[in-house]
Design a protein around this motif. Structure first.
Motif, PDB file in Angstrom:
ATOM      1  N   GLY A 100       6.412 -12.223 -17.353  1.00 17.99           N
ATOM      2  CA  GLY A 100       6.197 -11.059 -18.194  1.00 17.99           C
ATOM      3  C   GLY A 100       4.834 -10.415 -18.052  1.00 17.99           C
ATOM      4  O   GLY A 100       4.625  -9.278 -18.499  1.00 17.99           O
ATOM      5  N   ASP A 101       3.898 -11.121 -17.426  1.00 23.25           N
ATOM      6  CA  ASP A 101       2.552 -10.590 -17.228  1.00 23.25           C
ATOM      7  C   ASP A 101       2.524  -9.578 -16.081  1.00 23.25           C
ATOM      8  O   ASP A 101       3.529  -9.369 -15.386  1.00 23.25           O
ATOM      9  CB  ASP A 101       1.572 -11.731 -16.931  1.00 23.25           C
ATOM     10  CG  ASP A 101       1.231 -12.536 -18.162  1.00 23.25           C
ATOM     11  OD1 ASP A 101       0.594 -13.604 -18.010  1.00 23.25           O
ATOM     12  OD2 ASP A 101       1.601 -12.119 -19.285  1.00 23.25           O
ATOM     13  N   SER A 102       1.342  -9.007 -15.894  1.00 21.37           N
ATOM     14  CA  SER A 102       1.126  -8.031 -14.822  1.00 21.37           C
ATOM     15  C   SER A 102      -0.023  -8.475 -13.922  1.00 21.37           C
ATOM     16  O   SER A 102      -0.919  -9.212 -14.348  1.00 21.37           O
ATOM     17  CB  SER A 102       0.786  -6.655 -15.404  1.00 21.37           C
ATOM     18  OG  SER A 102       1.846  -6.159 -16.195  1.00 21.37           O
ATOM     19  N   LEU A 103       0.024  -8.018 -12.681  1.00 22.63           N
ATOM     20  CA  LEU A 103      -1.059  -8.206 -11.715  1.00 22.63           C
ATOM     21  C   LEU A 103      -1.140  -6.952 -10.867  1.00 22.63           C
ATOM     22  O   LEU A 103      -0.123  -6.280 -10.647  1.00 22.63           O
ATOM     23  CB  LEU A 103      -0.783  -9.398 -10.789  1.00 22.63           C
ATOM     24  CG  LEU A 103      -1.160 -10.809 -11.208  1.00 22.63           C
ATOM     25  CD1 LEU A 103      -0.715 -11.790 -10.131  1.00 22.63           C
ATOM     26  CD2 LEU A 103      -2.647 -10.935 -11.474  1.00 22.63           C
ATOM     27  N   ARG A 104      -2.331  -6.684 -10.370  1.00 21.59           N
ATOM     28  CA  ARG A 104      -2.484  -5.607  -9.394  1.00 21.59           C
ATOM     29  C   ARG A 104      -3.111  -6.178  -8.139  1.00 21.59           C
ATOM     30  O   ARG A 104      -4.233  -6.699  -8.177  1.00 21.59           O
ATOM     31  CB  ARG A 104      -3.337  -4.459  -9.922  1.00 21.59           C
ATOM     32  CG  ARG A 104      -3.329  -3.264  -8.963  1.00 21.59           C
ATOM     33  CD  ARG A 104      -4.074  -2.060  -9.486  1.00 21.59           C
ATOM     34  NE  ARG A 104      -5.512  -2.175  -9.284  1.00 21.59           N
ATOM     35  CZ  ARG A 104      -6.335  -1.140  -9.223  1.00 21.59           C
ATOM     36  NH1 ARG A 104      -5.861   0.095  -9.329  1.00 21.59           N
ATOM     37  NH2 ARG A 104      -7.634  -1.330  -9.070  1.00 21.59           N
ATOM     38  N   LEU A 105      -2.394  -6.070  -7.043  1.00 17.23           N
ATOM     39  CA  LEU A 105      -2.911  -6.476  -5.752  1.00 17.23           C
ATOM     40  C   LEU A 105      -3.578  -5.292  -5.070  1.00 17.23           C
ATOM     41  O   LEU A 105      -3.137  -4.155  -5.206  1.00 17.23           O
ATOM     42  CB  LEU A 105      -1.782  -7.006  -4.860  1.00 17.23           C
ATOM     43  CG  LEU A 105      -0.931  -8.140  -5.420  1.00 17.23           C
ATOM     44  CD1 LEU A 105       0.080  -8.589  -4.368  1.00 17.23           C
ATOM     45  CD2 LEU A 105      -1.781  -9.296  -5.886  1.00 17.23           C
ATOM     46  N   SER A 106      -4.634  -5.595  -4.324  1.00 14.19           N
ATOM     47  CA  SER A 106      -5.325  -4.582  -3.542  1.00 14.19           C
ATOM     48  C   SER A 106      -5.362  -5.012  -2.088  1.00 14.19           C
ATOM     49  O   SER A 106      -5.394  -6.207  -1.784  1.00 14.19           O
ATOM     50  CB  SER A 106      -6.763  -4.393  -4.041  1.00 14.19           C
ATOM     51  OG  SER A 106      -6.792  -3.972  -5.378  1.00 14.19           O
TER      52      SER A 106
ATOM     53  N   ARG B 287       9.716  -2.285 -11.617  1.00 20.60           N
ATOM     54  CA  ARG B 287       8.676  -3.237 -12.038  1.00 20.60           C
ATOM     55  C   ARG B 287       7.405  -3.112 -11.208  1.00 20.60           C
ATOM     56  O   ARG B 287       6.301  -3.251 -11.734  1.00 20.60           O
ATOM     57  CB  ARG B 287       9.207  -4.669 -11.936  1.00 20.60           C
ATOM     58  CG  ARG B 287      10.416  -4.948 -12.802  1.00 20.60           C
ATOM     59  CD  ARG B 287      10.760  -6.445 -12.804  1.00 20.60           C
ATOM     60  NE  ARG B 287      11.083  -6.953 -11.479  1.00 20.60           N
ATOM     61  CZ  ARG B 287      10.432  -7.959 -10.888  1.00 20.60           C
ATOM     62  NH1 ARG B 287       9.442  -8.571 -11.517  1.00 20.60           N
ATOM     63  NH2 ARG B 287      10.800  -8.369  -9.683  1.00 20.60           N
ATOM     64  N   PHE B 288       7.550  -2.891  -9.913  1.00 19.89           N
ATOM     65  CA  PHE B 288       6.405  -2.810  -9.000  1.00 19.89           C
ATOM     66  C   PHE B 288       6.201  -1.368  -8.555  1.00 19.89           C
ATOM     67  O   PHE B 288       7.179  -0.651  -8.301  1.00 19.89           O
ATOM     68  CB  PHE B 288       6.642  -3.665  -7.757  1.00 19.89           C
ATOM     69  CG  PHE B 288       6.662  -5.153  -7.984  1.00 19.89           C
ATOM     70  CD1 PHE B 288       6.689  -5.703  -9.253  1.00 19.89           C
ATOM     71  CD2 PHE B 288       6.649  -6.010  -6.887  1.00 19.89           C
ATOM     72  CE1 PHE B 288       6.712  -7.066  -9.453  1.00 19.89           C
ATOM     73  CE2 PHE B 288       6.662  -7.386  -7.056  1.00 19.89           C
ATOM     74  CZ  PHE B 288       6.709  -7.915  -8.339  1.00 19.89           C
ATOM     75  N   THR B 289       4.937  -0.983  -8.413  1.00 16.67           N
ATOM     76  CA  THR B 289       4.602   0.356  -7.935  1.00 16.67           C
ATOM     77  C   THR B 289       3.544   0.259  -6.849  1.00 16.67           C
ATOM     78  O   THR B 289       2.504  -0.372  -7.054  1.00 16.67           O
ATOM     79  CB  THR B 289       4.073   1.231  -9.077  1.00 16.67           C
ATOM     80  OG1 THR B 289       5.046   1.298 -10.120  1.00 16.67           O
ATOM     81  CG2 THR B 289       3.770   2.640  -8.573  1.00 16.67           C
TER      82      THR B 289
END
Length: 123
Positions: free
Chosen positions: A15-21, A66-68
């Motif tokens: 349920g959490d979020s992460l942002r990959l770079s 869910r993912f962008t």
């Protein structure tokens, strides 16, 4: 040559979020399409999302909604915003760079890869 360095992975709960770079250096970043793939233990690497230099993008059905994926050509960086994470999203996530006119949903299109970043989602 294009060098790619991923960051932003980690251990999170469902349920959490992460942002990959993915930071790129070398040849002109904006001339490449960029993509994210992932590989879970014992499984083949699979397409997650890709984006063309113009901003047009596509993603796998398993992550739609869910993912962008996005890119900042001024910063030579592509991002993957991951929301509503599930345990089945656990994998090593890889960033790749492909010449602009190739099919960005297939691994064979990519000439360059980063080293990967681990994403672990606990239930």
């Amino acid at each position: 040559q294009v060098q790619l360095v991923e960051s932003g992975g980690g251990l999170v709960q469902a349920g959490d979020s992460l942002r990959l770079s993915c930071a790129a250096s070398g040849r002109t970043f904006s001339s490449y399409a960029m993509g994210w793939f992932r590989q879970a233990p014992g499984k083949e690497r699979e397409f997650v999302a890709g984006i063309y230099w113009s901003g047009g993008s596509t993603s796998a059905d398993s992550v739609k909604g869910r993912f962008t994926i996005s890119r900042d050509n001024a910063k030579n960086t592509v991002y993957l915003q991951m929301n509503s994470l599930k345990p089945e999203d656990t994998a090593v996530y890889y960033c790749g760079a492909a010449p602009a006119r190739r099919n960005i949903a297939t691994m064979e299109s990519y000439d360059y890869w980063g080293q990967g970043t681990q994403v672990t989602v606990s239930s």
